[in-house]
Motif scaffolding. Structure first.
Motif, PDB file in Angstrom:
ATOM      1  N   GLY A  52       0.811  -1.133   0.031  1.00 44.71           N
ATOM      2  CA  GLY A  52      -0.129  -0.048   0.026  1.00 44.71           C
ATOM      3  C   GLY A  52       0.855   1.203   0.045  1.00 44.71           C
ATOM      4  O   GLY A  52       0.689   2.297  -0.741  1.00 44.71           O
ATOM      5  N   LEU A  53       1.837   1.204   0.897  1.00 51.52           N
ATOM      6  CA  LEU A  53       2.720   2.682   1.071  1.00 51.52           C
ATOM      7  C   LEU A  53       3.501   2.574  -0.239  1.00 51.52           C
ATOM      8  O   LEU A  53       3.786   3.806  -1.038  1.00 51.52           O
ATOM      9  CB  LEU A  53       3.632   2.587   2.019  1.00 51.52           C
ATOM     10  CG  LEU A  53       3.003   2.466   3.302  1.00 51.52           C
ATOM     11  CD1 LEU A  53       3.936   2.243   4.702  1.00 51.52           C
ATOM     12  CD2 LEU A  53       2.289   4.020   3.557  1.00 51.52           C
ATOM     13  N   ALA A  54       3.885   1.469  -1.155  1.00 48.39           N
ATOM     14  CA  ALA A  54       4.565   1.591  -2.306  1.00 48.39           C
ATOM     15  C   ALA A  54       3.908   2.330  -3.348  1.00 48.39           C
ATOM     16  O   ALA A  54       4.020   3.165  -4.145  1.00 48.39           O
ATOM     17  CB  ALA A  54       5.384   0.336  -2.611  1.00 48.39           C
ATOM     18  N   ASN A  81       6.974  -5.124  -5.872  1.00 44.69           N
ATOM     19  CA  ASN A  81       6.085  -5.406  -6.903  1.00 44.69           C
ATOM     20  C   ASN A  81       5.634  -6.763  -7.519  1.00 44.69           C
ATOM     21  O   ASN A  81       5.477  -7.137  -8.587  1.00 44.69           O
ATOM     22  CB  ASN A  81       7.281  -4.919  -8.051  1.00 44.69           C
ATOM     23  CG  ASN A  81       7.339  -3.477  -8.280  1.00 44.69           C
ATOM     24  OD1 ASN A  81       6.392  -2.822  -8.893  1.00 44.69           O
ATOM     25  ND2 ASN A  81       8.301  -2.904  -7.751  1.00 44.69           N
ATOM     26  N   THR A  82       5.979  -7.779  -6.468  1.00 46.03           N
ATOM     27  CA  THR A  82       5.394  -9.248  -6.464  1.00 46.03           C
ATOM     28  C   THR A  82       3.771  -8.907  -6.299  1.00 46.03           C
ATOM     29  O   THR A  82       3.385  -7.810  -5.991  1.00 46.03           O
ATOM     30  CB  THR A  82       5.940  -9.812  -5.403  1.00 46.03           C
ATOM     31  OG1 THR A  82       5.540  -9.507  -4.110  1.00 46.03           O
ATOM     32  CG2 THR A  82       7.288 -10.189  -5.515  1.00 46.03           C
ATOM     33  N   ILE A  83       2.995 -10.055  -6.688  1.00 44.03           N
ATOM     34  CA  ILE A  83       1.744  -9.984  -6.590  1.00 44.03           C
ATOM     35  C   ILE A  83       1.213  -9.863  -5.023  1.00 44.03           C
ATOM     36  O   ILE A  83       1.521 -10.628  -4.325  1.00 44.03           O
ATOM     37  CB  ILE A  83       1.161 -11.280  -7.189  1.00 44.03           C
ATOM     38  CG1 ILE A  83       1.530 -11.677  -8.754  1.00 44.03           C
ATOM     39  CG2 ILE A  83      -0.435 -11.265  -7.257  1.00 44.03           C
ATOM     40  CD1 ILE A  83       1.023 -12.691  -9.227  1.00 44.03           C
ATOM     41  N   ASP A  84       0.039  -8.992  -4.985  1.00 47.42           N
ATOM     42  CA  ASP A  84      -0.187  -8.496  -3.736  1.00 47.42           C
ATOM     43  C   ASP A  84      -1.366  -9.700  -3.210  1.00 47.42           C
ATOM     44  O   ASP A  84      -2.140  -9.762  -4.019  1.00 47.42           O
ATOM     45  CB  ASP A  84      -0.807  -7.046  -4.006  1.00 47.42           C
ATOM     46  CG  ASP A  84      -1.400  -6.537  -2.585  1.00 47.42           C
ATOM     47  OD1 ASP A  84      -1.319  -7.261  -1.570  1.00 47.42           O
ATOM     48  OD2 ASP A  84      -2.108  -5.798  -2.527  1.00 47.42           O
ATOM     49  N   PRO A  85      -1.105 -10.295  -1.982  1.00 47.87           N
ATOM     50  CA  PRO A  85      -1.978 -11.267  -1.750  1.00 47.87           C
ATOM     51  C   PRO A  85      -2.997 -10.541  -0.790  1.00 47.87           C
ATOM     52  O   PRO A  85      -3.924 -11.279  -0.314  1.00 47.87           O
ATOM     53  CB  PRO A  85      -0.878 -11.898  -0.552  1.00 47.87           C
ATOM     54  CG  PRO A  85       0.030 -10.981  -0.352  1.00 47.87           C
ATOM     55  CD  PRO A  85       0.070 -10.230  -1.265  1.00 47.87           C
ATOM     56  N   GLY A 138       8.328   7.333  -0.401  1.00 48.11           N
ATOM     57  CA  GLY A 138       9.866   7.367  -0.893  1.00 48.11           C
ATOM     58  C   GLY A 138       9.925   6.643  -2.410  1.00 48.11           C
ATOM     59  O   GLY A 138       9.329   6.995  -3.487  1.00 48.11           O
ATOM     60  N   PHE A 139      10.918   5.746  -2.540  1.00 48.81           N
ATOM     61  CA  PHE A 139      11.095   5.145  -3.754  1.00 48.81           C
ATOM     62  C   PHE A 139      10.750   3.517  -3.974  1.00 48.81           C
ATOM     63  O   PHE A 139      11.188   2.521  -4.532  1.00 48.81           O
ATOM     64  CB  PHE A 139      12.468   5.179  -4.516  1.00 48.81           C
ATOM     65  CG  PHE A 139      12.838   6.703  -4.580  1.00 48.81           C
ATOM     66  CD1 PHE A 139      12.401   7.364  -5.738  1.00 48.81           C
ATOM     67  CD2 PHE A 139      13.793   7.005  -3.515  1.00 48.81           C
ATOM     68  CE1 PHE A 139      12.676   8.777  -5.810  1.00 48.81           C
ATOM     69  CE2 PHE A 139      14.095   8.440  -3.722  1.00 48.81           C
ATOM     70  CZ  PHE A 139      13.522   9.428  -4.919  1.00 48.81           C
ATOM     71  N   LEU A 140       9.772   3.401  -2.926  1.00 49.76           N
ATOM     72  CA  LEU A 140       9.355   1.813  -2.489  1.00 49.76           C
ATOM     73  C   LEU A 140       8.511   1.305  -3.806  1.00 49.76           C
ATOM     74  O   LEU A 140       8.522  -0.145  -3.726  1.00 49.76           O
ATOM     75  CB  LEU A 140       8.240   1.720  -1.280  1.00 49.76           C
ATOM     76  CG  LEU A 140       8.960   1.948   0.000  1.00 49.76           C
ATOM     77  CD1 LEU A 140       8.015   1.790   1.114  1.00 49.76           C
ATOM     78  CD2 LEU A 140      10.233   1.137   0.193  1.00 49.76           C
ATOM     79  N   ASN A 141       8.116   2.026  -4.733  1.00 49.90           N
ATOM     80  CA  ASN A 141       7.564   1.475  -5.825  1.00 49.90           C
ATOM     81  C   ASN A 141       8.518   0.843  -6.810  1.00 49.90           C
ATOM     82  O   ASN A 141       8.180  -0.117  -7.711  1.00 49.90           O
ATOM     83  CB  ASN A 141       6.799   2.401  -6.633  1.00 49.90           C
ATOM     84  CG  ASN A 141       7.789   3.635  -7.118  1.00 49.90           C
ATOM     85  OD1 ASN A 141       8.611   3.778  -6.643  1.00 49.90           O
ATOM     86  ND2 ASN A 141       7.494   4.202  -8.291  1.00 49.90           N
TER      87      ASN A 141
END
Length: 513
Positions: free
Chosen positions: A51-53, A67-71, A58-61
């Motif tokens: 969620g924060l990415a 960037n793996t599939i969100d569970p 910051g640059f968490l994206n």
């Protein structure tokens, strides 16, 4: 019925909920999301990451794990919406305070069904005083801690923990049980489905409790029982479908390997009974559960809780016999996170009822009991408030280094950190900087799990002193394009391609040339 009227008196319910939420959340406390103490379990550092990415912290994206599939898409949405549109992290603490209020209110509603605590102010305050004490006063008997193990489940699983996270939405299953006791079955399955939507690990628990409701209702009204089961299935279907179709097996062999990694490498303390039974804590928690069930053996609550207890008990035995990774993965003993706190609350309520019955209507003694209860409640609340202030002022050994990284972050930076370090689990959220990997935060797609496992193994090899660390690190950089390396002073690197960027008494940061 008078008991049904509890739900119709909305003002009383709301007032009690707000009172319980305020008192309990102050006494129980929460750890800072971005700066939890360095001995914390660190779950928020995994659950908030997606969620924060996505919200732009910051640059968490650019972080691989982010960037793996969100569970956990509903929880991710909540985190993203809060960070992006409310613009203040304190909203997360408010959410958790309300969840704590629902926890106390639901448990009170469940035990009130059996012991009618509402009959007197003395009962209510005595119960609350004991309840707060059980959750906040650390009395240790060996490894058994009353302030933790009397409201957590076996296998180190729990509803309430140090921070807001998906598992805390398990309070809605407690609410579901309370609603079911008062024959509000459709609302009950709605509440339990809400818990599973935010934490898919509860899908199995929801199925078991729904079965319990259905079997309870079926002899009296078979059509209603079928409708309850069908509604529950319908409500859980969206999150179940998401998990089923989003995380399909790439191949049976790859899926089996991924489950083996998660069960035996990442969460063996949750998934392997031999591990969590060895401490002996679960034996005491089981005795508490059995005592709670015995107290309610002639009530409707017993019939609702019996099937979850039997399910958890026999599937645990089956797992011990079969050593089946799939059973370990679904962890049916997670049902204990509901059974243990309910049983603890029942024991408290039974004790309170015994005392008040012994005292009877002697006004002087009742006034003394009320006074003592208020003193205990007030003292625990003030103590919790003081602890909360200290937690938000917390500065650990890693803080200076993390502040340096946070202040000097740039796009395209990727830090290699010791993957097993509990102290650095908060590295991403605190700094907003991507890392190569850590052992705490794993993905769920089978191929991603295998890649994560390989990253953890290779990172660990880099930090092992007896290996050719420089060669291993250089190969890792060639494969993944790292920019920085963090090491503890006791485990420094001496590689020609590393330049010291930062150093303090605990950590050193290198840039990779």
């Amino acid at each position: 019925m008078k008991m049904i009227a509890i739900f119709s008196n909305k003002k009383l319910l709301l007032l009690r909920f707000l009172l319980f939420a305020t008192v309990f959340s102050l006494a129980y406390t929460q750890e800072p999301i971005y700066n939890s103490p360095e001995n914390a379990d660190g779950n928020q550092n995994t659950k908030f990451l997606y969620g924060l990415a996505q919200a732009g912290l910051g640059f968490l994206n650019q972080d691989w794990t982010a960037n793996t599939i969100d569970p956990l898409p509903p929880f991710t949405f909540l985190v993203k919406f809060t960070y992006k549109y409310i613009h203040h992290e304190y909203a997360f603490y408010l959410y958790y305070g309300l969840i704590m209020g629902l926890y106390v209110t639901s448990l009170f509603g469940i035990v009130n069904y059996v012991y009618r605590l509402e009959d007197s102010l003395t009962k209510i305050l005595l119960y609350l005083a004991f309840f707060l004490s059980i959750h906040t006063v650390n009395l240790e008997f060996g490894t058994f801690d009353t302030a933790w193990h009397l409201h957590s489940g076996v296998a180190q699983q729990y509803i309430l923990g140090a921070v807001l996270q998906p598992c805390t939405f398990g309070v809605f299953i407690l609410l579901s049980i309370w609603l079911a006791l008062y024959k509000r079955y459709y609302w009950a399955v709605l509440a339990s489905a809400f818990a599973a939507t935010f934490h898919p690990a509860y899908i199995f628990s929801v199925a078991v409790f729904t079965l319990s409701y259905v079997l309870f209702v079926f002899p009296k009204d078979s059509q209603k029982a079928i409708a309850i089961g069908f509604l529950s299935l319908l409500l859980v279907l969206p999150i179940f479908s998401y998990m089923y179709f989003t995380f399909p097996a790439t191949t049976p062999a790859i899926k089996k390997q991924a489950i083996d990694i998660i069960v035996n490498f990442r969460i063996s303390h949750h998934s392997i009974p031999e591990v969590w039974l060895a401490t002996g804590i679960s034996h005491l928690q089981s005795l508490v559960t059995i005592a709670g069930l015995y107290l309610i053996r002639n009530t409707s609550l017993f019939r609702i809780l019996l099937i979850p207890f039997i399910t958890a008990f026999y599937l645990t035995i089956l797992q011990v016999i079969l050593d089946n990774d799939f059973i370990g993965f679904i962890a049916p003993w997670r049902l204990s996170v509901f059974l243990v706190p309910i049983s603890t609350a029942l024991i408290i309520a039974a004790f309170v009822s015994f005392i008040t019955k012994l005292v009877g209507k002697q006004s002087t003694i009742n006034h003394v009991l009320v006074g003592i209860s208020l003193v205990i409640i007030s003292a625990l609340t003030v103590q919790g408030f003081d602890k909360q202030i200290a937690l938000f002022q917390y500065r650990g050994e890693s803080t200076p280094m993390l502040n340096f990284v946070k202040t000097n972050k740039q796009a395209e930076y990727t830090y290699l950190i010791p993957p097993n370090s509990q102290q650095l689990q908060k590295f991403r959220l605190y700094t907003g900087v991507p890392i190569f990997v850590n052992k705490k935060s794993h993905p769920y797609k089978d191929t991603e799990v295998i890649e994560w496992h390989n990253r953890v193994i290779r990172s660990n090899q880099v930090y092992e002193p007896k290996r050719n660390r420089c060669q291993l690190l250089q190969q890792l950089d060639t494969d993944y394009e790292l920019t920085h390396v963090v090491a503890e002073i006791e485990n420094q690197f001496s590689c020609s391609f590393l330049t010291t960027l930062y150093r303090d008494r605990k950590y050193v940061i290198y840039t990779i040339q």
